[in-house]
Design a protein around this motif. Structure first.
Motif, short mmCIF file in Angstrom:
data_model
loop_
_atom_site.label_atom_id
_atom_site.label_comp_id
_atom_site.label_asym_id
_atom_site.label_seq_id
_atom_site.Cartn_x
_atom_site.Cartn_y
_atom_site.Cartn_z
N GLY A 130 32.35 16.99 3.38
CA GLY A 130 33.12 15.98 4.09
C GLY A 130 34.57 16.39 4.25
O GLY A 130 34.98 17.50 3.91
N TRP A 131 35.37 15.45 4.76
CA TRP A 131 36.79 15.69 4.99
C TRP A 131 37.60 15.25 3.78
O TRP A 131 37.33 14.22 3.19
N PRO A 159 34.54 19.76 6.44
CA PRO A 159 33.18 19.57 5.90
C PRO A 159 32.46 20.86 5.56
O PRO A 159 31.61 20.89 4.67
#
Length: 369
Positions: A130-131, A159
């Motif tokens: 993910g971020w 990500p």
């Protein structure tokens, strides 16, 4: 070694931390042993320059700092939503939208603690996927045998596990483009952060990819709205790495200094001048825009009649002729080997100048009809 560096700046003087801007300037002039030892010892060069009677106006104004901090706060509002959107749009459009990105707490005691906390947060972000947005992480980079702690505006973890440096500047992008000189300075500064991030990545298995395209965020046109562009810093990174490798190690310079050398600005002016002059400098006009001691070094360079004060390109053209007197003497035929290409070129230039002046004098001597 740390004790010796503390003695050099003054036992009661706190160390001034190196930032990426100072490192980029240091890397641009690796032959300057004076700057290397002063930066390595954490000496406040602005205070030192003032004590030497040659204060410099190098640095950002208070207004620019306030404007920059206000703009940065706007860019990072709402958990960095706009910053992450710009990152995805420009650098990773195929990735998932950055909704719900993680923004870890990076607080810790001291720069060493913050550096360790940043490394842990990067490792956790890669594992989680993910971020992730790291707001003002702390990175460490070895510079001439002395650690420098660096604080980029932000680092984004993608990500796919890749890392991107974010530079937030308050100069505008007009119609999608910004001042090339300012963009170049930002790229050199970001390249230092990329090098420091690579040192962190190298300690992980497998090492994450540190992207060489950084995100430069600036105000759009004349507004306070953020816009951005991707800047490839591979060239700046390679040059900076090579120049930092060339720096003489700080302990080597320190060992060559006279016993009792101290750069404490509270010392008497005579002692302070002698201490600074004990370390060779490599002054060039470019120093005026990148070093607080530039005015002092320029005065010394003029007193020594050094050709470096006229610029590094000219100095490179003049070979072994190190002073203006030597250059003029060679041009007049008073000294120098006539078979030396530099001496021959100078004498040819002097002859052409003499011919031009004589022709001009002859034209002035002819009476008007």
């Amino acid at each position: 070694m740390r004790h010796r560096l503390a003695e050099l700046r003054g036992p009661d003087v706190p160390a001034k931390a190196l930032d990426a801007r100072a490192l980029a300037a240091l890397a641009a002039n690796p032959g300057c042993r004076r700057r290397a030892i002063l930066d390595g010892a954490g000496v406040d060069k602005a205070a030192l320059a003032g004590a030497l009677g040659a204060p410099s106006d190098y640095g950002q104004s208070q207004f620019a700092l306030i404007r920059g901090n206000t703009f940065e706060a706007r860019v990072k509002a709402d958990g960095g939503a706009e910053l992450l959107r710009l990152t995805r749009t420009l650098l990773d459009p195929a990735a998932e939208p950055p909704a719900g990105a993680a923004v870890p707490d990076l607080s810790a005691p001291g720069p060493e603690g913050r550096t360790a906390r940043t490394a842990l947060a990067l490792r956790e972000a890669v594992a989680a996927g993910g971020w992730t947005l790291l707001d003002h992480p702390m990175l460490a980079l070895d510079v001439a045998g002395s650690p420098a702690f660096l604080e980029p505006d932000a680092v984004v973890v993608h990500p796919d596990g890749g890392w991107t440096v974010v530079e937030i500047k308050s100069f505008p992008m007009l119609d999608g483009s910004a001042d090339p000189a300012k963009v170049g300075a930002a790229a050199r500064q970001a390249a230092v952060y990329v090098l420091a991030l690579e040192a962190v990545a190298a300690r992980l298995t497998p090492p994450p990819a540190v992207r060489h395209e950084v995100l430069l965020v600036c105000p759009k046109d004349f507004s306070n709205l953020p816009t951005a562009r991707a800047v490839d810093v591979r060239a700046q990174r390679a040059v900076t790495a090579r120049q930092l490798d060339r720096l003489t190690r700080v302990e080597t310079i320190a060992e060559e200094l006279p016993e009792g050398t101290c750069f404490d600005p509270e010392r008497p002016a005579g002692e302070l001048t002698a201490a600074v002059d004990a370390v060779p400098a490599a002054y060039a006009p470019e120093c005026l825009s990148s070093c607080e001691l530039a005015f002092h070094c320029r005065e010394r360079s003029r007193a020594a009649d050094a050709v470096t004060r006229l610029g590094r390109p000219l100095r490179a053209e003049l070979g072994g002729l190190g002073t203006v007197h030597e250059v003029l003497s060679a041009a007049r035929g008073e000294s120098g080997d006539p078979d030396d290409p530099v001496v021959a070129a100078l004498r040819r230039a002097a002859a052409l100048r003499a011919e031009a002046l004589a022709a001009a004098a002859d034209r002035e001597a002819v009476p008007c009809p």
